[in-house]
Design a protein around this motif. Sequence first.
Motif, PDB file in Angstrom:
ATOM      1  N   GLN A  58     -19.079  13.524  26.071  1.00  0.00           N
ATOM      2  CA  GLN A  58     -18.146  13.061  26.815  1.00  0.00           C
ATOM      3  C   GLN A  58     -18.092  11.760  27.356  1.00  0.00           C
TER       4      GLN A  58
ATOM      5  N   GLN B 272     -23.836  20.017  20.734  1.00  0.00           N
ATOM      6  CA  GLN B 272     -22.319  20.557  21.031  1.00  0.00           C
ATOM      7  C   GLN B 272     -21.425  19.693  21.359  1.00  0.00           C
ATOM      8  N   CYS B 273     -21.824  18.702  22.625  1.00  0.00           N
ATOM      9  CA  CYS B 273     -20.788  18.341  23.552  1.00  0.00           C
ATOM     10  C   CYS B 273     -21.218  16.691  23.748  1.00  0.00           C
TER      11      CYS B 273
ATOM     12  N   TRP C 113     -22.015  24.786  31.382  1.00  0.00           N
ATOM     13  CA  TRP C 113     -21.887  23.205  31.689  1.00  0.00           C
ATOM     14  C   TRP C 113     -22.537  22.808  32.900  1.00  0.00           C
TER      15      TRP C 113
ATOM     16  N   TYR D 293     -22.903  23.933  26.643  1.00  0.00           N
ATOM     17  CA  TYR D 293     -21.813  24.019  26.263  1.00  0.00           C
ATOM     18  C   TYR D 293     -21.369  25.462  26.658  1.00  0.00           C
TER      19      TYR D 293
ATOM     20  N   TYR E 293     -26.634  19.553  31.375  1.00  0.00           N
ATOM     21  CA  TYR E 293     -26.343  18.243  30.558  1.00  0.00           C
ATOM     22  C   TYR E 293     -27.239  17.230  30.931  1.00  0.00           C
TER      23      TYR E 293
ATOM     24  N   ASN F 177     -11.760  17.489  24.068  1.00  0.00           N
ATOM     25  CA  ASN F 177     -11.787  17.690  25.598  1.00  0.00           C
ATOM     26  C   ASN F 177     -10.930  16.441  26.110  1.00  0.00           C
TER      27      ASN F 177
ATOM     28  N   ASN G 198     -16.031  19.150  22.748  1.00  0.00           N
ATOM     29  CA  ASN G 198     -16.858  19.930  22.968  1.00  0.00           C
ATOM     30  C   ASN G 198     -17.009  21.216  22.083  1.00  0.00           C
TER      31      ASN G 198
END
Length: 188
Positions: free
Chosen positions: A168, A165-166, A124, A121, A128, A52, A83
Amino acid sequence: MKKVLFSLFAVMLACGVSLAADTADAKKEDGKDSKAKKIVLVNFAKGDQFNNVGGTSEQALSEEHLTGKEKMRMKVKGSVGMNGMSKNVDWSKFNYMIFNAFLTGDKPWSGMMLLGDKQSYAKWSRNYVETSLTLKPGENKEVHVSIEGLYSAYASRPLDMTNMQCFQLYSDLPETYLGNFYLVYEEE
């Protein structure tokens, strides 16, 4: 007589092994041994990369600013992350994500670590968890991000730590050299 002593020794040994196994099982049931100590989540030396990377963001493997046993860092600029992760998605046995970072320039960076599970995910939009994060100029050794009890206030639900799963780093980073990302369990 030797046979009797040998038999007695064998029985005592079997009892000792059985008692040790029962003690280990009891510890696991108490939850004391159910936590893992450390796993690598992202290993740049083995070819892992962020999947990502924002439109103006950049990433490149680098051997600059290595510390300790590091073999490679990821040189980044902008917002970067992972991601739809397919490995190590069960984070329930850990309480921190840890990484090293070397921030270029003379100003600190303040931004967010966005964390999401499979449901995040899939959808979105505000589904989150946002965790504030600050990096100082120069080396930031073992940056700790707490991952215990992650709860999405916007979606009014806890994240499913068994199916993460993510993650960032959000809000454009200046040129930064990131070390491997680890999940760890640390006693407090």
